[in-house]
Design an enzyme around this catalytic site. Structure first.
Site, PDB file in Angstrom:
ATOM      1  CB  CYS A 119      -8.112   3.827  18.725  1.00  0.00           C
ATOM      2  SG  CYS A 119      -6.431   4.418  18.860  1.00  0.00           S
ATOM      3  CG  HIS A 156      -7.286   2.289  14.127  1.00  0.00           C
ATOM      4  ND1 HIS A 156      -8.318   3.199  14.255  1.00  0.00           N
ATOM      5  CD2 HIS A 156      -6.259   2.791  14.841  1.00  0.00           C
ATOM      6  CE1 HIS A 156      -7.936   4.202  15.005  1.00  0.00           C
ATOM      7  NE2 HIS A 156      -6.678   3.984  15.382  1.00  0.00           N
ATOM      8  CD  GLU A 183     -11.104   1.620  12.578  1.00  0.00           C
ATOM      9  OE1 GLU A 183     -11.071   0.573  13.261  1.00  0.00           O
ATOM     10  OE2 GLU A 183     -10.491   2.649  12.898  1.00  0.00           O
TER      11      GLU A 183
END
Ligand code: GLN
Length: 205
Positions: free
Chosen positions: A78, A176, A178
């Site tokens: 991002c 994302h 994560e």
């Protein structure tokens, strides 16, 4: 393997947890000294004008660029992808600019337009080593990769636009990975780091 996470701002701890879950050692990176101790670096999501300015203020932009040029694997998610991009549509904000892509910030609209979707990722969701099946990807005020240079491989697309791409030792994604439980993209990056560390043995990292 020691994998750094640029730790000025953004979703640092989520990336650190993901790195631990892949069996590697997460290292917060704010200084040149920390940078020189890692085998790979993650640039987290957050706010790209803020992180770009902090990179300049702390003088870490040139050393990171140099490590990337020497082959250190880097993974921008991002905001991190925005920092890697050579061109940012309509903006001259500070960046690393090492990857031959153009990126368009906030391409899906505002925070309320954040969404989740399932992606096919070339080299990951079609590879037995990582485990097959779609990857649940979360987009939060996400950018889109609107141009990829000839050396850039598109690994995932959404609505006809690139959302995950690789150029040699650089990996950039608009979502994302994560957030959530699925560590496959981080495992893929950790494999890039392991490969790099094998070749770079003997150069002191
Ligand atoms: N919109 C943010 C930016 O331009 C990126 C959002 C994110 O990292 N989730 O930096």
């Amino acid at each position: 393997m020691r994998i750094g996470v640029l730790s000025y701002q953004g979703d640092v701890s989520e990336h650190m947890d993901m790195i631990s879950s892949t069996g590697h050692e997460p290292v917060p990176v704010k200084t040149g000294q920390a940078l020189s101790s890692v085998h790979g670096l993650i640039l987290p999501g957050g706010e790209s004008t803020c992180q770009g300015k902090l990179l300049m203020r702390f003088g870490l932009d040139a050393p990171i660029r140099e490590r990337i040029m020497q082959g250190m694997p880097v993974f921008g998610t991002c905001t991190g992808a925005i920092l890697l991009a050579r061109t940012i549509a309509g903006s001259d904000q500070p960046r690393l600019g090492t990857m031959d892509i153009e990126i368009s910030r906030n391409a899906f609209g505002a925070q309320v337009d954040s969404f989740e979707t399932e992606l096919d990722i070339k080299g990951i969701t079609d590879d037995e080593r990582y485990g097959r099946g779609g990857f649940k990807a979360l987009f939060i005020r996400a950018p889109l990769i609107t141009r990829t240079g000839p050396d850039v491989e598109v690994m995932a697309a959404f609505g006809g636009n690139t959302v995950l791409a690789r150029q040699s030792n650089m990996l950039a994604c608009s979502f994302h990975p994560e957030m959530g439980e699925d560590a496959r993209v981080h495992r893929y990056f950790a494999d890039m780091v392991e490969e790099y560390s094998r070749i770079s043995k003997g150069v002191g990292i």
